[in-house]
Motif scaffolding. Structure first.
Motif, PDB file in Angstrom:
ATOM      1  N   ARG A   8      27.224  35.443  38.933  1.00 32.53           N
ATOM      2  CA  ARG A   8      27.873  36.696  39.357  1.00 32.53           C
ATOM      3  C   ARG A   8      26.980  37.900  39.073  1.00 32.53           C
ATOM      4  O   ARG A   8      26.882  38.828  39.878  1.00 32.53           O
ATOM      5  CB  ARG A   8      29.223  36.856  38.672  1.00 32.53           C
ATOM      6  CG  ARG A   8      30.260  35.899  39.197  1.00 32.53           C
ATOM      7  CD  ARG A   8      31.641  36.186  38.602  1.00 32.53           C
ATOM      8  NE  ARG A   8      32.555  35.100  38.882  1.00 32.53           N
ATOM      9  CZ  ARG A   8      33.187  34.932  40.033  1.00 32.53           C
ATOM     10  NH1 ARG A   8      33.002  35.767  41.014  1.00 32.53           N
ATOM     11  NH2 ARG A   8      34.003  33.907  40.205  1.00 32.53           N
ATOM     12  N   GLY A   9      26.315  37.896  37.918  1.00 29.90           N
ATOM     13  CA  GLY A   9      25.407  38.987  37.578  1.00 29.90           C
ATOM     14  C   GLY A   9      24.229  39.067  38.534  1.00 29.90           C
ATOM     15  O   GLY A   9      23.823  40.150  38.960  1.00 29.90           O
ATOM     16  N   LEU A  10      23.685  37.913  38.869  1.00 29.27           N
ATOM     17  CA  LEU A  10      22.583  37.865  39.823  1.00 29.27           C
ATOM     18  C   LEU A  10      23.041  38.351  41.191  1.00 29.27           C
ATOM     19  O   LEU A  10      22.347  39.118  41.849  1.00 29.27           O
ATOM     20  CB  LEU A  10      22.025  36.446  39.927  1.00 29.27           C
ATOM     21  CG  LEU A  10      20.913  36.251  40.949  1.00 29.27           C
ATOM     22  CD1 LEU A  10      19.708  37.125  40.612  1.00 29.27           C
ATOM     23  CD2 LEU A  10      20.509  34.784  41.008  1.00 29.27           C
ATOM     24  N   ALA A  11      24.226  37.915  41.607  1.00 23.90           N
ATOM     25  CA  ALA A  11      24.756  38.334  42.911  1.00 23.90           C
ATOM     26  C   ALA A  11      24.897  39.852  42.959  1.00 23.90           C
ATOM     27  O   ALA A  11      24.514  40.484  43.950  1.00 23.90           O
ATOM     28  CB  ALA A  11      26.100  37.664  43.179  1.00 23.90           C
ATOM     29  N   GLU A  12      25.397  40.434  41.891  1.00 27.48           N
ATOM     30  CA  GLU A  12      25.569  41.894  41.853  1.00 27.48           C
ATOM     31  C   GLU A  12      24.224  42.603  41.944  1.00 27.48           C
ATOM     32  O   GLU A  12      24.049  43.539  42.715  1.00 27.48           O
ATOM     33  CB  GLU A  12      26.293  42.294  40.566  1.00 27.48           C
ATOM     34  CG  GLU A  12      26.618  43.766  40.501  1.00 27.48           C
ATOM     35  CD  GLU A  12      27.422  44.120  39.260  1.00 27.48           C
ATOM     36  OE1 GLU A  12      27.186  45.220  38.732  1.00 27.48           O
ATOM     37  OE2 GLU A  12      28.259  43.304  38.842  1.00 27.48           O
ATOM     38  N   ARG A  13      23.258  42.116  41.173  1.00 28.82           N
ATOM     39  CA  ARG A  13      21.917  42.720  41.199  1.00 28.82           C
ATOM     40  C   ARG A  13      21.242  42.573  42.552  1.00 28.82           C
ATOM     41  O   ARG A  13      20.500  43.451  42.970  1.00 28.82           O
ATOM     42  CB  ARG A  13      21.026  42.045  40.164  1.00 28.82           C
ATOM     43  CG  ARG A  13      21.091  42.616  38.811  1.00 28.82           C
ATOM     44  CD  ARG A  13      20.104  41.882  37.946  1.00 28.82           C
ATOM     45  NE  ARG A  13      19.567  42.753  36.943  1.00 28.82           N
ATOM     46  CZ  ARG A  13      18.622  42.396  36.111  1.00 28.82           C
ATOM     47  NH1 ARG A  13      18.093  41.191  36.174  1.00 28.82           N
ATOM     48  NH2 ARG A  13      18.178  43.230  35.213  1.00 28.82           N
ATOM     49  N   ALA A  14      21.481  41.440  43.219  1.00 24.70           N
ATOM     50  CA  ALA A  14      20.823  41.155  44.495  1.00 24.70           C
ATOM     51  C   ALA A  14      21.559  41.768  45.679  1.00 24.70           C
ATOM     52  O   ALA A  14      21.081  41.690  46.805  1.00 24.70           O
ATOM     53  CB  ALA A  14      20.691  39.645  44.687  1.00 24.70           C
ATOM     54  N   GLY A  15      22.727  42.336  45.423  1.00 24.20           N
ATOM     55  CA  GLY A  15      23.479  42.953  46.509  1.00 24.20           C
ATOM     56  C   GLY A  15      24.113  41.940  47.445  1.00 24.20           C
ATOM     57  O   GLY A  15      24.208  42.159  48.650  1.00 24.20           O
ATOM     58  N   THR A  16      24.549  40.834  46.884  1.00 24.46           N
ATOM     59  CA  THR A  16      25.215  39.803  47.673  1.00 24.46           C
ATOM     60  C   THR A  16      26.438  39.331  46.898  1.00 24.46           C
ATOM     61  O   THR A  16      26.740  39.844  45.844  1.00 24.46           O
ATOM     62  CB  THR A  16      24.249  38.650  48.020  1.00 24.46           C
ATOM     63  OG1 THR A  16      24.850  37.807  48.991  1.00 24.46           O
ATOM     64  CG2 THR A  16      23.861  37.849  46.797  1.00 24.46           C
ATOM     65  N   SER A  17      27.117  38.349  47.428  1.00 23.85           N
ATOM     66  CA  SER A  17      28.320  37.875  46.746  1.00 23.85           C
ATOM     67  C   SER A  17      28.042  36.604  45.943  1.00 23.85           C
ATOM     68  O   SER A  17      27.101  35.859  46.245  1.00 23.85           O
ATOM     69  CB  SER A  17      29.430  37.601  47.764  1.00 23.85           C
ATOM     70  OG  SER A  17      29.104  36.453  48.528  1.00 23.85           O
TER      71      SER A  17
END
Length: 98
Positions: A8-17
């Motif tokens: 979830r943290g990676l998704a937020e940083r990458a601008g994806t879900s």
């Protein structure tokens, strides 16, 4: 994950879900090159790959570029980190019937 991020943290940083990253992880979807680059950068990795047709390139140069591409694809196959198939949760004591 070696970057110390949750999915979830990676998704937020990458601008994806989170669901999109989970689909990539499970092999249900394949990210575009620009998306993969964005995910790698969000995790602290950098990509430096140029893919272009060079009709004047020698066989040795083509092999070297092929090796670069193979290495990049091997990195992509390892990313994101695989998660345990087992769900871990705290054990609670059983309640005895009254």
């Amino acid at each position: 994950m070696s970057a110390g991020l949750t999915l979830r943290g990676l998704a937020e940083r990458a601008g994806t879900s989170h669901a999109t990253l989970a689909a990539y992880e499970a092999g249900r979807a394949v990210p575009r090159v620009d998306t993969l680059d964005r995910i790698l950068r969000a995790a602290g990795y950098a990509t430096d790959i140029d893919v272009a047709w060079r009709p004047d390139a020698t066989d040795a140069e083509r092999r070297a570029k092929g090796d670069e591409l193979r290495q990049a694809l091997e990195l992509a196959a390892m990313f994101p980190a695989r998660h345990s198939a087992r769900l871990r949760f705290p054990r609670f004591p059983r309640r005895r019937p009254a």
